[in-house]
Design an enzyme around this catalytic site. Structure first.
Site, PDB file in Angstrom:
ATOM      1  N   GLU A 138      34.535  -0.402  33.263  1.00  7.62           N
ATOM      2  CA  GLU A 138      35.381   0.483  32.442  1.00  7.62           C
ATOM      3  C   GLU A 138      36.643  -0.295  32.059  1.00  7.62           C
ATOM      4  OE1 GLU A 138      36.991   3.925  34.431  1.00  7.62           O
ATOM      5  OE2 GLU A 138      37.662   4.851  32.557  1.00  7.62           O
ATOM      6  N   HIS A 158      35.153  14.738  35.590  1.00  2.00           N
ATOM      7  CA  HIS A 158      36.032  14.847  36.762  1.00  2.00           C
ATOM      8  C   HIS A 158      36.676  16.243  36.807  1.00  2.00           C
ATOM      9  CE1 HIS A 158      36.116  10.486  37.864  1.00  2.00           C
ATOM     10  NE2 HIS A 158      35.807  10.353  36.592  1.00  2.00           N
ATOM     11  N   HIS A 172      29.075  13.098  33.692  1.00  2.99           N
ATOM     12  CA  HIS A 172      30.305  12.414  34.121  1.00  2.99           C
ATOM     13  C   HIS A 172      31.516  13.246  33.715  1.00  2.99           C
ATOM     14  CE1 HIS A 172      32.320   8.325  34.996  1.00  2.99           C
ATOM     15  NE2 HIS A 172      33.299   9.202  34.832  1.00  2.99           N
ATOM     16  N   GLY A 189      38.601   5.004  40.629  1.00  5.43           N
ATOM     17  CA  GLY A 189      39.943   4.462  40.855  1.00  5.43           C
ATOM     18  C   GLY A 189      40.133   3.139  40.153  1.00  5.43           C
ATOM     19  N   ASP A 202      34.170  12.806  30.576  1.00  2.00           N
ATOM     20  CA  ASP A 202      35.071  12.194  31.560  1.00  2.00           C
ATOM     21  C   ASP A 202      36.094  13.218  32.054  1.00  2.00           C
ATOM     22  OD1 ASP A 202      35.675  10.108  33.202  1.00  2.00           O
ATOM     23  OD2 ASP A 202      36.855   8.977  31.751  1.00  2.00           O
ATOM     24  N   HIS A 258      31.595   3.779  39.044  1.00  5.42           N
ATOM     25  CA  HIS A 258      32.417   3.402  37.896  1.00  5.42           C
ATOM     26  C   HIS A 258      32.442   1.872  37.856  1.00  5.42           C
ATOM     27  CE1 HIS A 258      34.085   7.486  37.999  1.00  5.42           C
ATOM     28  NE2 HIS A 258      34.696   7.243  36.852  1.00  5.42           N
ATOM     29  N   ASP A 293      39.415  17.373  38.427  1.00  2.00           N
ATOM     30  CA  ASP A 293      40.875  17.499  38.259  1.00  2.00           C
ATOM     31  C   ASP A 293      41.336  17.259  36.826  1.00  2.00           C
ATOM     32  OD1 ASP A 293      40.276  14.807  38.465  1.00  2.00           O
ATOM     33  OD2 ASP A 293      41.812  14.331  39.953  1.00  2.00           O
TER      34      ASP A 293
HETATM   35 ZN   LIG Z   1      35.264   8.688  35.347  1.00  2.00          ZN
END
Ligand SMILES: [Zn+2]
Length: 325
Positions: A193, A17, A15, A163, A270, A190, A19
């Site tokens: 969370e 991301h 997991h 998101g 993350d 997701h 960006d």
């Molecule tokens: Zn995430």
């Protein structure tokens, strides 16, 4: 394990991301200006999810064309190699990077080129997870996943939903993922969370192979049992979860609870840059705060090998590696 031993440990990350994990060096080069660390990373006293999300603005500027995405793919594997990651599933949302002249397939291809180059140079194996964003239309998301499906087994391994979970519950996306399932595209979602446990139950019903975070299962023994029985992996991201206030304090973090429940929990970063973390730091953190023992560190890695969206042969090889350590 000492810090040195943790650095050396071969790691699997599921997991992460794209960006939120670009190096400052790469960002400065792309933008042609210097960027302060606090523009890219939250501090330890990050107040909220919205403060956290602000840090994605600048990296987003670096990913608007093929050159940016290719460079980003190369950059993230370089960063991961320093952390001794041997296999990573890197996720990104293609529709955040498309434009009139740059369609979904071109966006994915550009990232894959950079990752492939990085794999050759840094010896980190990878797969890509494409994220549908909750705020985007279901039609656009479905079309994106259909395009991504043409790369399944050729660099893309799964889809995801990311998101604002608190605003858009999983129940809005059941039909979309019904179609994704029919297509034969595996997915992680997701859930739990910053939203309710219902989102986790809906994700299980939708057929998710893994759950991102899953914190809302805390104190819900029956949901934990279901997740265990179905063999669903849970991607935990301790440092990020504390920064975004997914849990109020470190004592409420359910890592120990999930392990005791026999859940296939995994540890992840993350967002390496936004959270100012690495796999080594995460493992050090859970050792220190939750008393995670050496054999449990290895268990977390074996769990990751088991629930990875990689080909079986690759998963077996990784599992064997940890059994021999
Ligand atoms: Zn995430």
């Amino acid at each position: 394990m000492t810090r040195e031993e943790l650095i050396k440990l071969p790691k699997i990350e599921l997991h992460c991301h794209l960006d939120g994990s670009l190096s400052r060096e790469f960002i400065e080069k792309r933008l042609g200006r210097t960027v302060r660390e606090e523009e890219l990373s939250v501090s330890d006293d990050c107040k909220s999810l919205s403060e956290y999300l602000e840090k994605f603005e600048i990296p987003g500027e670096c990913l608007r064309d093929a050159e940016g995405l290719e460079g980003a793919g190369y950059d993230i594997l370089r960063t991961m190699s320093k952390d001794n990651v041997i296999y990573a599933e890197i996720r990104f949302a293609p529709l955040l990077h498309t434009s009139e002249k740059f369609n979904t397939k071109q966006v994915i291809e550009a990232l894959l080129h950079g990752l492939e180059r990085g794999k050759q140079d840094f010896d980190v194996d990878y797969n890509v997870i494409v994220c549908a964003m909750r705020h985007q239309s279901l039609e656009e998301s479905y079309a994106m996943i259909r395009d991504a499906y043409t790369f399944l087994g050729k660099g893309v391994c799964a889809a995801d939903l990311a998101g604002a979970e608190a605003i858009y519950p999983m129940s809005d996306f059941m039909e979309l993922f019904e179609k994704v399932k029919e297509m034969g595209m595996p997915f992680t979602l997701h859930a739990g969370e910053c939203g309710e446990v219902k989102n986790i139950l809906d994700s299980v019903e939708a057929g998710a192979g893994r759950i991102g975070h899953g914190i809302a299962m805390r104190n819900h023994g029956e949901v934990e049992k279901l997740i265990k029985e179905r063999g669903i992996g849970v991607e935990m991201c301790p440092i990020s979860n504390l920064q975004t206030k997914a849990v109020a304090s470190s004592s409420e973090y359910p890592l120990r609870e999930f392990l005791d429940a026999g859940i296939l929990a995994t540890i992840n970063t993350d967002n390496r840059t936004v959270s100012n973390t690495s796999m080594t730091k995460e493992l050090e953190f859970i050792q220190r705060i939750y008393g995670i023992r050496d054999e449990e560190v290895l268990l977390l890695m074996r769990n990751a090998a088991k629930v990875a969206f990689a080909e079986n042969e690759k998963k077996e090889r990784m599992l064997k590696l940890y059994e021999e350590l």
